[in-house]
Write an enzyme that holds these catalytic residues in place. Structure first.
Site, PDB file in Angstrom:
ATOM      1  N   GLY A 174      45.202  35.918  27.862  1.00 18.07           N
ATOM      2  CA  GLY A 174      45.665  34.679  28.472  1.00 18.07           C
ATOM      3  C   GLY A 174      46.252  33.755  27.425  1.00 18.07           C
ATOM      4  N   CYS A 175      46.215  32.476  27.705  1.00 16.73           N
ATOM      5  CA  CYS A 175      46.775  31.465  26.808  1.00 16.73           C
ATOM      6  C   CYS A 175      46.105  31.523  25.437  1.00 16.73           C
ATOM      7  CB  CYS A 175      46.565  30.087  27.430  1.00 16.73           C
ATOM      8  SG  CYS A 175      47.017  28.723  26.350  1.00 16.73           S
ATOM      9  N   PHE A 176      46.907  31.575  24.391  1.00 18.81           N
ATOM     10  CA  PHE A 176      46.313  31.689  23.068  1.00 18.81           C
ATOM     11  C   PHE A 176      45.580  30.437  22.629  1.00 18.81           C
ATOM     12  CE2 PHE A 176      50.960  31.649  21.292  1.00 18.81           C
ATOM     13  CZ  PHE A 176      51.134  30.297  21.547  1.00 18.81           C
ATOM     14  N   TRP A 177      45.830  29.301  23.244  1.00 14.24           N
ATOM     15  CA  TRP A 177      45.073  28.094  22.891  1.00 14.24           C
ATOM     16  C   TRP A 177      43.594  28.279  23.203  1.00 14.24           C
ATOM     17  CZ3 TRP A 177      48.595  24.092  25.800  1.00 14.24           C
ATOM     18  CH2 TRP A 177      49.823  23.991  25.149  1.00 14.24           C
ATOM     19  N   CYS A 178      43.302  28.918  24.340  1.00 15.53           N
ATOM     20  CA  CYS A 178      41.903  29.163  24.722  1.00 15.53           C
ATOM     21  C   CYS A 178      41.238  30.160  23.778  1.00 15.53           C
ATOM     22  CB  CYS A 178      41.830  29.725  26.137  1.00 15.53           C
ATOM     23  SG  CYS A 178      42.313  28.589  27.435  1.00 15.53           S
TER      24      CYS A 178
END
Length: 187
Positions: free
Chosen positions: A14-18
């Site tokens: 998923g989103c790499f920020w998470c």
């Protein structure tokens, strides 16, 4: 940490920020870098990857000390962080760039990734068949600098406060109980 014996692993959930913000909390993780892998576009930008047309996934490449945290433990964390049964989607993030993928460097890692996925799938944590890709890493492209440590720099940004923050809290509760987190003063 013994810097001579560090290893790397690259995966997307998923989103790499998470993913980045959580992995950086683990004992034995030396560094994390958000980036892109698995596609056909050279030197991709965030904007290009977001179109879903580059073939790249948002990934995190981490460097870790296997004497402190094992590959199997990292795989347990990886499968905890996202739903590996949803194709090209994590929550409201939809597109091939958000696919579940483990990139391996050699045949040993490929075997270990396959074994970890079978173990996680057999655990029954998620209903349904896993769709996680296990693919040879061709090239890792670091994301733009503003994506590195994004959550730490932008905790009140709407996506961060609504999605990343709660994911970190859930993660800390579970993995803190397993004594896998760095001391708060180290973060």
């Amino acid at each position: 940490m013994d810097k001579q014996n560090l290893e790397t692993i690259t995966f997307g959930g998923g989103c790499f920020w998470c993913v980045d913000s959580v992995l950086d909390l683990l004992k034995g993780v030396e560094s994390t870098t958000s980036g892109y892998a698995g596609g056909h576009t050279k030197n991709p930008t965030y904007e290009e990857v977001c179109t879903g047309e580059t073939g790249h996934a948002e990934v995190v490449q981490l460097t870790y000390d296997p004497k402190i945290i094992s590959y199997d433990q990292l795989m347990d964390v990886f499968f905890f962080l996202h739903d590996p049964t949803t194709l090209n989607r994590q929550g409201n993030d939809i597109g091939t760039q958000y696919r579940s993928v483990i990139f391996y460097n050699d045949e040993t890692e490929k075997h270990n990734a396959e074994a970890a996925m079978k173990k996680s799938e057999a655990s029954g944590k998620y209903s349904g068949k896993y769709v996680t890709e296990i693919t040879k890493l061709d090239k890792f492209w670091p994301a733009e600098q503003y994506h590195q440590g994004y959550y730490e720099a932008n905790p009140t940004q709407p996506y961060c406060s609504a999605v990343v923050g709660p994911k970190i809290a859930k993660f800390k509760k579970h993995f803190g109980a397993l004594n896998m987190l760095k001391a708060e003063s180290e973060n």
